[in-house]
Design a protein around this motif. Structure first.
Motif, PDB file in Angstrom:
ATOM      1  N   ALA A 129     -19.094   0.995  -8.198  1.00 28.01           N
ATOM      2  CA  ALA A 129     -18.192   0.082  -7.488  1.00 28.01           C
ATOM      3  C   ALA A 129     -16.744   0.548  -7.627  1.00 28.01           C
ATOM      4  N   ALA A 130     -16.357   0.927  -8.843  1.00 29.38           N
ATOM      5  CA  ALA A 130     -14.992   1.401  -9.081  1.00 29.38           C
ATOM      6  C   ALA A 130     -14.736   2.698  -8.321  1.00 29.38           C
ATOM      7  N   ARG A 131     -15.723   3.572  -8.294  1.00 28.47           N
ATOM      8  CA  ARG A 131     -15.564   4.854  -7.596  1.00 28.47           C
ATOM      9  C   ARG A 131     -15.451   4.653  -6.087  1.00 28.47           C
ATOM     10  N   ALA A 132     -16.262   3.740  -5.556  1.00 26.45           N
ATOM     11  CA  ALA A 132     -16.212   3.477  -4.114  1.00 26.45           C
ATOM     12  C   ALA A 132     -14.867   2.879  -3.713  1.00 26.45           C
ATOM     13  N   GLN A 133     -14.336   1.987  -4.546  1.00 25.41           N
ATOM     14  CA  GLN A 133     -13.033   1.377  -4.258  1.00 25.41           C
ATOM     15  C   GLN A 133     -11.932   2.431  -4.270  1.00 25.41           C
ATOM     16  N   ARG A 134     -12.001   3.351  -5.231  1.00 21.52           N
ATOM     17  CA  ARG A 134     -11.007   4.420  -5.304  1.00 21.52           C
ATOM     18  C   ARG A 134     -11.072   5.315  -4.070  1.00 21.52           C
ATOM     19  N   ARG A 135     -12.303   5.698  -3.692  1.00 25.50           N
ATOM     20  CA  ARG A 135     -12.458   6.580  -2.545  1.00 25.50           C
ATOM     21  C   ARG A 135     -12.031   5.886  -1.263  1.00 25.50           C
ATOM     22  N   CYS A 136     -12.331   4.598  -1.136  1.00 31.51           N
ATOM     23  CA  CYS A 136     -11.944   3.827   0.050  1.00 31.51           C
ATOM     24  C   CYS A 136     -10.417   3.817   0.183  1.00 31.51           C
ATOM     25  N   LYS A 137      -9.743   3.562  -0.925  1.00 35.12           N
ATOM     26  CA  LYS A 137      -8.278   3.536  -0.939  1.00 35.12           C
ATOM     27  C   LYS A 137      -7.723   4.919  -0.594  1.00 35.12           C
ATOM     28  N   GLN A 138      -8.324   5.954  -1.164  1.00 38.76           N
ATOM     29  CA  GLN A 138      -7.876   7.327  -0.921  1.00 38.76           C
ATOM     30  C   GLN A 138      -8.020   7.699   0.546  1.00 38.76           C
ATOM     31  N   LEU A 139      -9.151   7.363   1.132  1.00 39.38           N
ATOM     32  CA  LEU A 139      -9.393   7.702   2.537  1.00 39.38           C
ATOM     33  C   LEU A 139      -8.437   6.967   3.468  1.00 39.38           C
ATOM     34  N   LYS A 140      -8.226   5.682   3.205  1.00 40.88           N
ATOM     35  CA  LYS A 140      -7.326   4.898   4.053  1.00 40.88           C
ATOM     36  C   LYS A 140      -5.899   5.404   3.968  1.00 40.88           C
ATOM     37  N   GLU A 141      -5.495   5.847   2.761  1.00 40.90           N
ATOM     38  CA  GLU A 141      -4.149   6.397   2.591  1.00 40.90           C
ATOM     39  C   GLU A 141      -3.973   7.686   3.390  1.00 40.90           C
ATOM     40  N   LYS A 142      -5.080   8.400   3.603  1.00 37.10           N
ATOM     41  CA  LYS A 142      -5.025   9.654   4.356  1.00 37.10           C
ATOM     42  C   LYS A 142      -5.270   9.446   5.854  1.00 37.10           C
ATOM     43  N   GLY A 143      -5.433   8.177   6.251  1.00 34.96           N
ATOM     44  CA  GLY A 143      -5.595   7.871   7.663  1.00 34.96           C
ATOM     45  C   GLY A 143      -7.022   7.863   8.176  1.00 34.96           C
ATOM     46  N   PHE A 144      -8.002   7.949   7.241  1.00 36.37           N
ATOM     47  CA  PHE A 144      -9.405   7.907   7.646  1.00 36.37           C
ATOM     48  C   PHE A 144      -9.902   6.472   7.610  1.00 36.37           C
ATOM     49  N   SER A 145     -10.861   6.147   8.477  1.00 32.45           N
ATOM     50  CA  SER A 145     -11.481   4.821   8.413  1.00 32.45           C
ATOM     51  C   SER A 145     -12.480   4.839   7.266  1.00 32.45           C
ATOM     52  N   ALA A 146     -12.667   3.717   6.596  1.00 34.62           N
ATOM     53  CA  ALA A 146     -13.575   3.672   5.457  1.00 34.62           C
ATOM     54  C   ALA A 146     -14.177   2.281   5.318  1.00 34.62           C
TER      55      ALA A 146
END
Length: 226
Positions: A150-167
């Protein structure tokens, strides 16, 4: 033994999105060492396959793409064929394919020597899935960095959105669980902690706290050998 062979290595292994890359870069910066993002090499291989229309099931073609990889790392950026692909290789479709091609023995062999070249004085911080078990088995400090999915998915979601990707968080969790299972069950260099690795759970730790933990372990190790 060459000076490169003598250069110390801190190996940081762990599942996807456990923070290995960020921690490795911060630790390397603190020590003034080089850093190896081994996952980027597999992501580059996956991207090369996507761009060239190579069927992932064609293991010989995928391995050839790995051998002929025209890649370089410069100032935190990743280039392939002279093009900046730093953001492109972080897309989930590339990450999922990277996990698949990483299971191909010929691909791992093609990239093994390339990874070991990064071992230069004064030292190297290497992150990946098999840094401590296969690539640098003699590393004096091996870290197995984990975090709950759960923690890893939240981190990756935040990272992707910051880079302009949908997540989508739910989809990311599902993809990570599938990738974890694939990485742990593959026959060649499965994701597993080295027998002498120290496990750090970063689920509830900040980046600074995790970096301090690794640096503390290195400092303790150096002191014990002084």
């Amino acid at each position: 033994m060459s000076s490169a062979d003598k250069a110390p290595v801190i190996a940081i292994d762990g599942p996807t999105a456990s923070g290995k890359g960020t921690i490795a870069h911060c630790v390397a910066q603190a020590l003034g060492w080089a850093v190896l993002d081994s996952g980027a090499l597999y992501r580059l291989t996956a991207l090369a396959c996507l761009d060239s229309g190579i069927d992932p099931a064609d293991e010989a073609a995928v391995a050839n793409a790995a051998r002929e990889l025209d890649a370089r790392f410069e100032g935190g950026l990743v280039f392939m064929h002279g093009q900046d692909v730093t953001d492109r290789i972080r897309a989930e479709v590339v990450g999922n394919l990277a996990s698949q091609v990483a299971a191909v023995n010929e691909v791992r062999q093609a990239l093994l020597d390339r990874q070991r070249v990064f071992r230069q004085a004064p030292g190297l911080v290497a992150d990946g899935r098999d840094m401590g078990t296969v690539v640098f088995p003699d590393a004096p400090l091996k870290i197995f960095l984990v975090a709950d999915v759960a923690a890893r998915a939240q981190r990756r979601c935040k990272q992707l959105k910051e880079k302009g990707f949908s997540a989508n968080l739910a989809n990311l969790m599902q993809d990570m669980e599938a990738r974890d299972a694939r990485d742990r069950s593959r026959t060649n260099a499965p994701l597993v902690a080295a027998a002498d690795a120290i496990t750090i759970d970063s689920s509830n730790l900040s980046i600074d706290e995790t970096v301090d933990a690794v640096l503390g372990l290195w400092s303790k190790l150096v002191s014990s050998k002084a």
